[in-house]
Design a protein around this motif. Structure first.
Motif, mmCIF file in Angstrom:
data_model
loop_
_atom_site.group_PDB
_atom_site.id
_atom_site.type_symbol
_atom_site.label_atom_id
_atom_site.label_comp_id
_atom_site.label_asym_id
_atom_site.label_seq_id
_atom_site.Cartn_x
_atom_site.Cartn_y
_atom_site.Cartn_z
ATOM 1 N N THR A 50 10.234 6.694 -5.313
ATOM 2 C CA THR A 50 9.785 7.802 -5.737
ATOM 3 C C THR A 50 8.183 7.753 -6.086
ATOM 4 O O THR A 50 7.434 8.579 -5.831
ATOM 5 C CB THR A 50 10.292 8.300 -7.068
ATOM 6 N N HIS A 51 8.040 6.299 -6.354
ATOM 7 C CA HIS A 51 6.519 6.177 -6.510
ATOM 8 C C HIS A 51 5.710 5.851 -5.487
ATOM 9 O O HIS A 51 4.637 5.100 -5.492
ATOM 10 C CB HIS A 51 6.360 5.299 -7.792
ATOM 11 N N GLN A 52 6.360 5.719 -4.220
ATOM 12 C CA GLN A 52 5.618 5.428 -2.911
ATOM 13 C C GLN A 52 5.173 3.929 -3.080
ATOM 14 O O GLN A 52 4.191 3.680 -2.532
ATOM 15 C CB GLN A 52 4.774 6.497 -2.629
ATOM 16 N N ILE A 53 6.031 2.994 -3.797
ATOM 17 C CA ILE A 53 5.663 1.581 -3.800
ATOM 18 C C ILE A 53 6.485 0.889 -2.381
ATOM 19 O O ILE A 53 7.520 0.408 -2.580
ATOM 20 C CB ILE A 53 6.182 0.980 -4.884
ATOM 21 N N GLY A 54 5.644 1.336 -1.330
ATOM 22 C CA GLY A 54 6.355 0.746 -0.063
ATOM 23 C C GLY A 54 5.601 -0.405 0.751
ATOM 24 O O GLY A 54 4.627 -0.671 0.265
ATOM 25 N N GLN A 55 6.264 -0.966 1.439
ATOM 26 C CA GLN A 55 6.045 -2.342 2.148
ATOM 27 C C GLN A 55 5.007 -1.882 3.106
ATOM 28 O O GLN A 55 4.755 -0.908 3.672
ATOM 29 C CB GLN A 55 6.895 -2.767 2.971
ATOM 30 N N VAL A 56 3.731 -3.082 3.203
ATOM 31 C CA VAL A 56 2.497 -2.656 4.193
ATOM 32 C C VAL A 56 2.842 -3.820 5.106
ATOM 33 O O VAL A 56 3.220 -4.936 4.775
ATOM 34 C CB VAL A 56 1.362 -3.060 3.164
ATOM 35 N N ASP A 116 0.945 -7.497 -6.155
ATOM 36 C CA ASP A 116 1.700 -6.275 -5.466
ATOM 37 C C ASP A 116 1.124 -5.054 -5.858
ATOM 38 O O ASP A 116 0.936 -4.193 -4.997
ATOM 39 C CB ASP A 116 3.141 -6.674 -5.970
ATOM 40 N N TYR A 117 0.870 -4.736 -7.089
ATOM 41 C CA TYR A 117 0.544 -3.567 -7.542
ATOM 42 C C TYR A 117 -0.989 -3.201 -7.019
ATOM 43 O O TYR A 117 -1.163 -2.020 -6.653
ATOM 44 C CB TYR A 117 0.284 -3.557 -9.335
ATOM 45 N N ARG A 118 -1.672 -4.217 -7.165
ATOM 46 C CA ARG A 118 -3.139 -4.115 -6.322
ATOM 47 C C ARG A 118 -3.193 -3.745 -4.954
ATOM 48 O O ARG A 118 -3.970 -2.963 -4.173
ATOM 49 C CB ARG A 118 -3.957 -5.073 -6.755
ATOM 50 N N LYS A 119 -2.250 -4.322 -4.287
ATOM 51 C CA LYS A 119 -2.108 -4.146 -2.708
ATOM 52 C C LYS A 119 -1.402 -2.818 -2.386
ATOM 53 O O LYS A 119 -2.033 -2.056 -1.575
ATOM 54 C CB LYS A 119 -1.253 -5.418 -2.070
ATOM 55 N N ILE A 120 -0.208 -2.406 -3.294
ATOM 56 C CA ILE A 120 0.407 -1.132 -2.771
ATOM 57 C C ILE A 120 -0.149 0.103 -3.584
ATOM 58 O O ILE A 120 -0.373 1.093 -2.957
ATOM 59 C CB ILE A 120 1.772 -1.517 -3.033
ATOM 60 N N VAL A 121 -0.236 -0.138 -4.946
ATOM 61 C CA VAL A 121 -0.580 1.315 -5.468
ATOM 62 C C VAL A 121 -2.155 1.316 -5.336
ATOM 63 O O VAL A 121 -2.559 2.513 -5.299
ATOM 64 C CB VAL A 121 -0.310 0.860 -7.012
ATOM 65 N N ASP A 122 -3.180 0.265 -5.770
ATOM 66 C CA ASP A 122 -4.501 0.383 -5.849
ATOM 67 C C ASP A 122 -5.090 0.533 -4.255
ATOM 68 O O ASP A 122 -6.230 0.746 -4.358
ATOM 69 C CB ASP A 122 -5.062 -0.601 -6.413
ATOM 70 N N GLY A 127 -5.568 -7.535 -2.767
ATOM 71 C CA GLY A 127 -4.265 -7.766 -3.851
ATOM 72 C C GLY A 127 -5.316 -8.421 -5.034
ATOM 73 O O GLY A 127 -6.237 -7.910 -5.568
ATOM 74 N N MET A 128 -4.481 -9.371 -5.660
ATOM 75 C CA MET A 128 -5.330 -10.083 -6.545
ATOM 76 C C MET A 128 -6.550 -11.063 -6.622
ATOM 77 O O MET A 128 -7.101 -11.150 -7.267
ATOM 78 C CB MET A 128 -4.139 -11.023 -7.575
ATOM 79 N N GLY A 129 -6.535 -11.286 -5.240
ATOM 80 C CA GLY A 129 -7.379 -12.183 -4.815
ATOM 81 C C GLY A 129 -7.092 -13.630 -4.694
ATOM 82 O O GLY A 129 -6.167 -14.219 -5.645
ATOM 83 N N SER A 130 -7.272 -14.388 -3.920
ATOM 84 C CA SER A 130 -6.759 -15.680 -3.684
ATOM 85 C C SER A 130 -7.306 -16.688 -4.843
ATOM 86 O O SER A 130 -6.525 -17.500 -5.305
ATOM 87 C CB SER A 130 -7.173 -16.273 -2.365
ATOM 88 N N GLY A 131 -8.490 -16.465 -5.207
ATOM 89 C CA GLY A 131 -9.214 -17.452 -6.370
ATOM 90 C C GLY A 131 -8.613 -16.857 -7.652
ATOM 91 O O GLY A 131 -8.056 -17.891 -8.358
ATOM 92 N N PRO A 132 -8.347 -15.776 -8.083
ATOM 93 C CA PRO A 132 -7.670 -15.466 -9.382
ATOM 94 C C PRO A 132 -6.368 -15.858 -9.409
ATOM 95 O O PRO A 132 -5.657 -16.145 -10.335
ATOM 96 C CB PRO A 132 -8.038 -13.919 -9.309
ATOM 97 N N LYS A 133 -5.608 -15.441 -8.218
ATOM 98 C CA LYS A 133 -4.050 -15.753 -8.200
ATOM 99 C C LYS A 133 -3.991 -17.220 -8.426
ATOM 100 O O LYS A 133 -3.048 -17.649 -9.137
ATOM 101 C CB LYS A 133 -3.797 -15.366 -6.958
#
Length: 360
Positions: A50-56, A116-122, A127-133
């Motif tokens: 419903t929230h269109q949180i789909g695979q890239v 995931d949220y940053r990649k799919i929703v935003d 995404g979060m970025g390799s450094g911060p992750k």
């Protein structure tokens, strides 16, 4: 939680004494987590859709994967809910090992959720970025390692056990912190790399969790530990409940994730499950055995490292595509064949890992 209640009830009704048995609570933990996954799965999949949180899907990936675009992801949250609820219900919540396992799993799950949220929703491809992750993975993994070192109650808790050789136990001292940190962060990312096909990562995770649950049980039992020639660590047996919850929740998720998948676990699932396996292996002092039982994760990670190193040094690729499962896809193997064969390999490796208990 329920362990405390049944202890009180057992004072008047002896039948409730059965809940004191670790194996009985482990069975209940598996069933509870499985039921939660199966019950909540359909609603969660609908919500994600419903929230269109789909695979890239990667543009340079195997063509067969293009049909997966839009399939709901972040389904790993379902496994986390099942693990946490089942563990809280059936484990001894006064046990520090259980709390460390829950903390690490939840912390890496949170990191995966943000990514995931940053990649799919935003729609941020980084995404979060390799450094911060990596930074937050280091904080969570390193923090758990430091805590385990600081609260160790015997040399066995911070010593490296070498399988097969009964008398080879290497005292690590402060080096334990580094080993535990590397295991947690490394395994977390290894499972994440493996999570590229329907059900490919979750079934090996379930099998390895089952194997580690057996190690937890015998390591926390003075009689079995003495008979098998492994160090006895009081209290670590409760991790069997956590491993059982992981296996049950994972099997419930596989119901929806099996080919063709209705939902993917996403980083929230892959990162947290990898970290969960590693922290259990660290606490039961079986890091080397984890590398054996989780051989599929090791191969997938090694394929990426070798591919990158080869391309940078020679300009040539070793594999048609990395991680390794994509290489076999591009060779013409149907996706289900790759998945099932990797499962079979894991089953064999888990059996080999368990065999080290007796071969000493």
């Amino acid at each position: 939680m329920l362990l405390y209640l049944t202890e009180k009830l057992a004072e008047n009704f002896s039948a409730f004494n059965v809940f004191q048995y670790l194996t009985f609570r482990a069975v209940l933990s598996v069933v509870t987590a499985l039921f939660i996954s199966l019950l909540l799965g359909p609603a969660m999949i609908r919500k994600l859709g419903t929230h269109q949180i789909g695979q890239v899907v990667r543009d340079d990936g195997p063509p067969a994967h293009f049909d997966k675009v839009g399939t709901p992801t972040m389904g790993g949250a379902l496994i986390l809910v099942a693990i946490v609820i089942s563990t809280l219900l059936w484990a001894d919540m006064g046990n520090r090992f259980v709390w460390v396992a829950l903390f690490v799993t939840a912390a890496f799950g949170a990191i995966g959720w943000i990514d995931d949220y940053r990649k799919i929703v935003d729609k941020d491809t980084r995404g979060m970025g390799s450094g911060p992750k990596f930074f937050w993975q280091s904080v969570a993994g390193g923090g758990a390692a430091i805590y385990l070192y600081a609260t160790a109650q015997s040399p066995a808790e911070i010593s490296l056990i070498v399988p097969v050789f009964k008398d080879v136990v290497i005292y690590l001292g402060p080096w334990f912190i580094l080993l535990a940190y590397l295991m947690v962060v490394g395994t977390s990312n290894a499972v994440n790399l493996t999570d590229g096909l329907d059900g490919l990562a979750i079934m090996p995770t379930v099998m390895v969790a089952g194997g580690l649950g057996i190690f937890a049980y015998v390591t926390g039992n003075s009689v079995f530990a003495g008979y098998l020639g492994i160090p006895y660590i009081p209290g670590v047996g409760e991790l069997m409940i956590f491993c059982a919850a992981l296996a049950g929740g994972g099997l419930g998720f596989l119901w929806f994730n099996t080919y063709p998948a209705q939902v993917f676990m996403g980083d929230i699932g892959a990162l947290s499950l990898g970290a969960a396996l590693a922290i259990v292996a660290v606490m039961v002092r079986q890091e080397i055995v984890l590398l054996v039982m989780g051989g599929v994760f090791v191969m997938e990670t090694a394929s990426v490292i070798l591919q990158v190193a080869s391309f940078k040094l020679t300009g040539k690729r070793i594999f048609r595509m990395a991680p390794l499962h994509h290489h076999f896809e591009l060779k013409g193997w149907p996706e289900p064949r790759v998945i099932v064969r990797f499962w079979i390999i894991t089953l064999i490796l888990v059996a080999i890992g368990l065999a080290t208990l007796k071969v000493r």
